[in-house]
Write a protein that holds these residues in place. Structure first.
Motif, short mmCIF file in Angstrom:
data_model
loop_
_atom_site.label_atom_id
_atom_site.label_comp_id
_atom_site.label_asym_id
_atom_site.label_seq_id
_atom_site.Cartn_x
_atom_site.Cartn_y
_atom_site.Cartn_z
N ASP A 148 -7.96 -46.97 -25.79
CA ASP A 148 -6.81 -46.00 -25.17
C ASP A 148 -6.76 -44.53 -25.45
OD1 ASP A 148 -5.03 -47.90 -23.49
OD2 ASP A 148 -5.39 -48.86 -25.62
N ALA A 200 3.51 -44.15 -27.89
CA ALA A 200 3.80 -43.89 -26.48
C ALA A 200 3.94 -42.46 -26.23
CB ALA A 200 5.14 -44.46 -26.39
N LEU A 203 0.83 -40.93 -24.68
CA LEU A 203 0.39 -41.49 -23.51
C LEU A 203 1.40 -41.15 -22.32
CD1 LEU A 203 -0.63 -45.39 -24.42
CD2 LEU A 203 -2.23 -43.47 -23.71
N THR A 205 4.60 -41.95 -22.17
CA THR A 205 5.87 -42.96 -21.87
C THR A 205 6.64 -43.02 -22.99
OG1 THR A 205 5.79 -45.10 -21.09
CG2 THR A 205 4.11 -44.88 -22.62
N GLY A 209 7.52 -48.71 -22.22
CA GLY A 209 6.32 -48.45 -21.09
C GLY A 209 4.96 -48.62 -22.12
N LEU A 210 4.94 -48.46 -23.20
CA LEU A 210 3.66 -48.85 -24.06
C LEU A 210 3.39 -50.11 -24.29
CD1 LEU A 210 1.50 -47.42 -26.15
CD2 LEU A 210 3.28 -48.23 -27.91
N ARG A 212 4.67 -52.29 -21.94
CA ARG A 212 4.09 -52.73 -20.32
C ARG A 212 2.61 -52.43 -20.27
NH1 ARG A 212 9.30 -50.75 -19.40
NH2 ARG A 212 8.26 -48.94 -18.66
N HIS A 213 2.12 -51.31 -20.94
CA HIS A 213 0.69 -50.91 -20.71
C HIS A 213 -0.24 -51.73 -21.23
CE1 HIS A 213 -2.91 -48.40 -21.19
NE2 HIS A 213 -2.80 -48.98 -22.56
N ARG A 217 -2.56 -55.32 -19.44
CA ARG A 217 -4.03 -55.39 -19.75
C ARG A 217 -4.41 -56.89 -20.11
NH1 ARG A 217 -5.84 -51.31 -23.55
NH2 ARG A 217 -8.01 -52.31 -23.25
#
Length: 257
Positions: A148, A200, A203, A205, A209-210, A212-213, A217
């Motif tokens: 990432d 996060a 990124l 967020t 949010g992290l 969810r990221h 996947r």
């Protein structure tokens, strides 16, 4: 997958994934030496495991050559042998884009994730090769397979650890020693919840949010559990795992296929 009579050294074994590995290996009969840099964490881990004389803690910084080597030697002094080495020490010591990655961040991350494995493994081989048996399991990461943004140093270290393991497997295989990697997906340990907000931010967020990221996947729709990583280590450390070497076993809920 009975490990009765076996002795395992788990670096970074006092919390998170390392502690889960300790629980699993001990439940299957192994005697353990756990290392870590914190004496209080070591004492807490021993209290949770309640293994009596079959589990010990040795304070050690695996990035320091003398301390890494002493941990291996202490295992053999205490139990008379070494059969399984789990190089679990690792983590991201910071988060930054490549443009913002400092020399110190780069070096510290490689030392924690890569140098530590070399230092401990090299000393362990002095015991494993003469006895012509042993298991080495390195804890890599999904970031060593599909990285990432914001984790260049960590991803580089884990990619390198996978390559190191594959070379090692070819070198020690003729001597009865196997070497493998386990590549966990994100695991919601205390370390993850502590460091997650910083990752996060890189990124763009927040912590939810992290999560969810990462879960977005996966095929499972959730984060990996520590006991699932430990189950993979158990297989690779056991007799039934003798035919597996040079492998990178993903435990990531389908993130990398």
């Amino acid at each position: 997958m009975d490990l009765t009579g076996s002795v395992a050294l788990i670096t970074g074994g006092t919390r998170g994934i390392g502690l889960a590995i300790a629980h699993t290996l001990h439940a299957h009969g192994a005697r353990l030496l756990l290392t870590g840099r914190s004496e209080p964490s070591g004492r807490a881990a021993l209290g949770q495991l309640d293994g009596g004389p079959d589990i010990a803690f040795h304070r050690s910084d695996a990035t320091v050559r003398a301390e890494a080597e002493d941990a291996v030697d202490e295992t053999v002094r205490r139990y008379g042998r070494l059969d399984v080495l789990v190089n679990n020490v690792g983590g991201a010591s910071g988060f930054a884009t490549v443009a913002d990655t400092t020399d110190d961040l780069w070096r510290a991350t490689l030392a924690l994730n890569l140098d530590s494995a070399l230092l401990t493994t090299r000393r362990a081989l002095a015991h494993l090769l003469p006895q012509r048996s042993g298991r080495i399991v390195n804890i890599a990461s999904v970031e060593g397979r599909d990285p990432d943004p914001g984790l260049s140093a960590y991803a580089a270290a884990k990619h390198a650890l996978i390559g190191f393991t594959r070379v090692l497997a070819k070198e020690v295989g003729p001597h009865g020693v196997t070497a493998n990697c386990v590549c966990p997906g994100p695991v919601e340990t205390d370390w993850f919840t502590e460091q997650g907000p910083r990752a996060a931010a890189v990124l763009g967020t927040d912590y939810p949010g992290l999560v969810r990221h990462f879960t977005g996947r996966t095929a499972t729709g959730r984060l990996t559990r520590p006991d699932e990583v430990a189950a993979a280590v158990l297989l690779l450390a056991s007799g039934p795992g003798a035919g597996i070497t040079g492998a990178c076993l993903p435990v990531d809920g389908g993130m990398t296929g």
